[in-house]
Design an enzyme around this catalytic site. Structure first.
Site, PDB file in Angstrom:
ATOM      1  N   GLY A  12       0.823  -1.223  -0.273  1.00  0.00           N
ATOM      2  CA  GLY A  12      -0.297   0.332  -0.048  1.00  0.00           C
ATOM      3  C   GLY A  12       0.287   1.109   0.185  1.00  0.00           C
ATOM      4  N   ARG A  16      -1.181   8.651   3.538  1.00  0.00           N
ATOM      5  CA  ARG A  16      -1.446   9.663   4.616  1.00  0.00           C
ATOM      6  C   ARG A  16      -0.275   9.482   5.680  1.00  0.00           C
ATOM      7  NH1 ARG A  16      -6.194   6.191   7.370  1.00  0.00           N
ATOM      8  NH2 ARG A  16      -5.172   5.294   6.349  1.00  0.00           N
ATOM      9  N   GLY A  78      -6.537  -4.674  -3.498  1.00  0.00           N
ATOM     10  CA  GLY A  78      -6.731  -4.833  -2.424  1.00  0.00           C
ATOM     11  C   GLY A  78      -6.066  -5.783  -1.467  1.00  0.00           C
ATOM     12  N   GLU A 155     -16.265  -3.828   6.007  1.00  0.00           N
ATOM     13  CA  GLU A 155     -15.051  -2.506   5.968  1.00  0.00           C
ATOM     14  C   GLU A 155     -16.396  -1.035   6.074  1.00  0.00           C
ATOM     15  OE1 GLU A 155     -12.112  -2.420   5.877  1.00  0.00           O
ATOM     16  OE2 GLU A 155     -13.088  -4.820   5.818  1.00  0.00           O
ATOM     17  N   TYR A 366      41.036  19.697  21.924  1.00  0.00           N
ATOM     18  CA  TYR A 366      40.707  18.986  20.775  1.00  0.00           C
ATOM     19  C   TYR A 366      41.719  18.026  20.543  1.00  0.00           C
ATOM     20  CZ  TYR A 366      40.050  18.001  15.574  1.00  0.00           C
ATOM     21  OH  TYR A 366      39.615  17.324  15.184  1.00  0.00           O
ATOM     22  N   ASN A 377      49.362  12.718  29.987  1.00  0.00           N
ATOM     23  CA  ASN A 377      48.991  13.758  30.323  1.00  0.00           C
ATOM     24  C   ASN A 377      49.122  15.143  29.845  1.00  0.00           C
ATOM     25  OD1 ASN A 377      47.117  14.652  33.389  1.00  0.00           O
ATOM     26  ND2 ASN A 377      48.343  16.313  32.296  1.00  0.00           N
ATOM     27  N   SER A 405      49.723  22.973  29.232  1.00  0.00           N
ATOM     28  CA  SER A 405      48.913  23.664  29.065  1.00  0.00           C
ATOM     29  C   SER A 405      48.854  24.519  27.895  1.00  0.00           C
ATOM     30  CB  SER A 405      48.610  24.127  30.440  1.00  0.00           C
ATOM     31  OG  SER A 405      48.127  23.184  31.199  1.00  0.00           O
TER      32      SER A 405
END
Ligand code: UD1
Ligand code: CA
Length: 467
Positions: A12, A16, A78, A155, A366, A377, A405
């Site tokens: 089918g 809808r 059908g 139906e 990142y 580390n 750092s």
């Protein structure tokens, strides 16, 4: 055991749904609707599964497992006509046929087993799965005779006002004996409101032939709900999500707030894992035992090993090792592999990189296209400069390295075992093992500078006042 074959009607158009995609390929809990129906049929003992589709639905084959057989229905004439299209694929030794719709994902193996059991124990030619609904609008109604026997299905479009008040409906799932089904199908015509070959007319024909037509009333009507539009799609999603959470909880997973926890059908979670609120776990994610996941985690196609913790994070195709920790506020992109006890901390983004055993990337970094050894580390604010505007380059950091750092690691670059980099350095040459690499302008200190500046400012102000 008598052979059971399932025929799933899916040709089918599903207009809808207002969609370019075939209806049965719309997903709930990360799987196409049709996949659930196939699973339920298999769980009820169907050895062969035949799906009736139309030619425009070729992409179904890509999503659905290979063992399924496809039959084509070129024109949607059908449900009766659709079943006829499956006939050539039904094997000789089949005793009974389950007829199902491809858009009823809440059907369970248990429910279909009950349908088949009733069908066989009553030796019926046909058994309809029915449901009693408070609002039966749109469905075919079950018309029963004076002894309560099923007489026929009418139906909605063909029903008389009196018949429309019937609350027992045809769910569209049936069990038939194969021979009576196909004999009766050849007699079905199109003399009805929709001009279609109705599968339901088979029931009337069988009754006229004095064959036994039976019904099994679904204990949970919502399990039989078909999907016609996006509102019903969302309702099925909610129902199946609840079922999935329940299964995990019964298997030993703690879910603090089920209402804000979303888990896809293909996800596995080990026992004693705790899922905190606002967490969505999708695709083929696998989570081990004793993990703590959430709050606010969005995890897709990822693996989390035993004892790991993931908090406030997004993971896509990432692997988190045993007892590793992620977040809060981390983004692990495809190809991220954290070894055991590694850490990807706060405001950290990692892609296509391996972080070795016990290595830590705790803050504001990142890391892309990098291989990081054990016991490393990575200082706060460290960035791998992996992209030179043309291609992606690799950063290799060996075991026991200390990255100061705010280091920029300009790839391709190799940091040897045990080396250090000074905070704030831009490292673009390889660093041999056990060495310190420092790239920083020398700091200049001017004693008394502030005092002199303040005096200068004061003088300028006075000059201004005189003018
Ligand atoms: C059908 C039943 C109705 C039942 C309802 C349950 C008939 C005549 N009516 O109605 O009694 O209450 O299901 O949902 O059977 N399909 C095809 N080819 C076609 C037509 C349909 O493959 O030519 C498939 C559809 O994709 C769908 C299923 O058959 O999966 C049911 O079709 P649908 O049009 O939804 O039937 P209804 O009119 O809702
Ligand atoms: Ca329907």
């Amino acid at each position: 055991m008598e052979k059971l074959t399932a025929v799933i009607l899916a040709a089918g158009r599903g207009t809808r749904m207002k969609s370019d995609r075939p209806k049965v390929l719309h997903e709930v809990c990360g799987r196409p609707l049709l996949a659930y129906v196939i699973d339920a049929a298999r769980a009820a003992g169907a050895e062969d599964v035949i799906v009736v589709i139309n030619r425009e639905m070729e992409d179904v084959r890509e999503v659905i497992p290979a063992e399924v057989v496809y039959a084509y229905q070129d024109e949607q004439l059908g449900t009766g006509h659709a079943v006829l299209m499956a006939r050539p694929y039904i094997k000789e030794d089949t005793k009974d046929v389950l007829i199902l719709c491809g858009d009823t994902p809440c059907l369970t193996g248990d429910l279909l087993s009950s349908l088949v059991r009733t069908h066989r124990s009553e030796e019926a030619a046909a058994t309809v799965l029915t449901a009693e609904l408070s609002d039966p609008t749109g469905y075919g109604r079950i018309v029963r005779g004076s002894y309560g026997e099923v007489e026929r299905v009418v139906e909605e479009k063909d029903a008389k006002p009196q018949e429309k008040t019937i609350r027992e409906i045809n769910t569209g799932s049936y069990c038939f004996q194969v021979n009576p089904l196909f004999q009766a199908l050849t007699k079905v015509g199109t003399d009805n409101a929709q001009g279609e070959y109705y599968l339901t007319d088979v029931l009337t024909i069988l009754r006229e032939q004095r064959e036994r037509v039976s019904a099994f009333i679904a204990p949970e009507p919502d399990d039989t709900q078909g999907i016609n539009n996006r509102v019903q799609l969302a309702a099925a999603e909610a129902r199946l999500r609840e079922r999935i959470r329940r299964e995990h909880m019964l298997a030993g997973v703690t879910i603090m707030d089920p209402a804000s926890t979303f888990i896809d059908a293909g996800v596995s979670i080990g026992h004693d894992t705790v899922i905190l609120p606002f967490t969505i776990i999708t695709g083929r994610t696998r989570i081990g035992n004793n993990c703590r996941i959430g709050p606010n985690v969005d995890m897709k196609d990822s693996t989390v090993a035993d004892g790991a913790e993931v908090c406030q994070a997004v993971l896509v195709e990432a692997e988190v090792g045993p007892r590793a920790t992620v977040g809060p506020f981390a983004y692990l992109r495809p190809g991220t592999v954290l070894a055991a006890e590694a850490k990807a901390g706060t405001f950290v983004e990692i892609k296509k990189s391996q972080i070795g055993l016990g290595s830590k990337v705790p803050h504001l970094s990142y890391i892309g296209d990098a291989t990081i050894g054990r016991g490393v580390n990575i200082g706060a604010g460290t960035i791998t400069c992996n992209y030179d505007g043309f291609r992606k380059n690799q950063t290799v950091i060996e075991d026991e390295v200390f990255i100061g750092s705010n280091t920029n690691l300009v790839a391709p670059v190799h940091i040897g075992r045990g080396a250090y980099t000074g905070a704030g350095s831009t490292i673009s040459r390889d660093v041999p093992e056990e060495s310190l690499a420092l790239e920083r302008a020398e700091e200049k200190v001017i004693p008394g500078w502030v005092k002199k500046r303040k005096m200068r400012m004061a003088c300028e102000k006075q000059d201004g006042d005189i003018e």
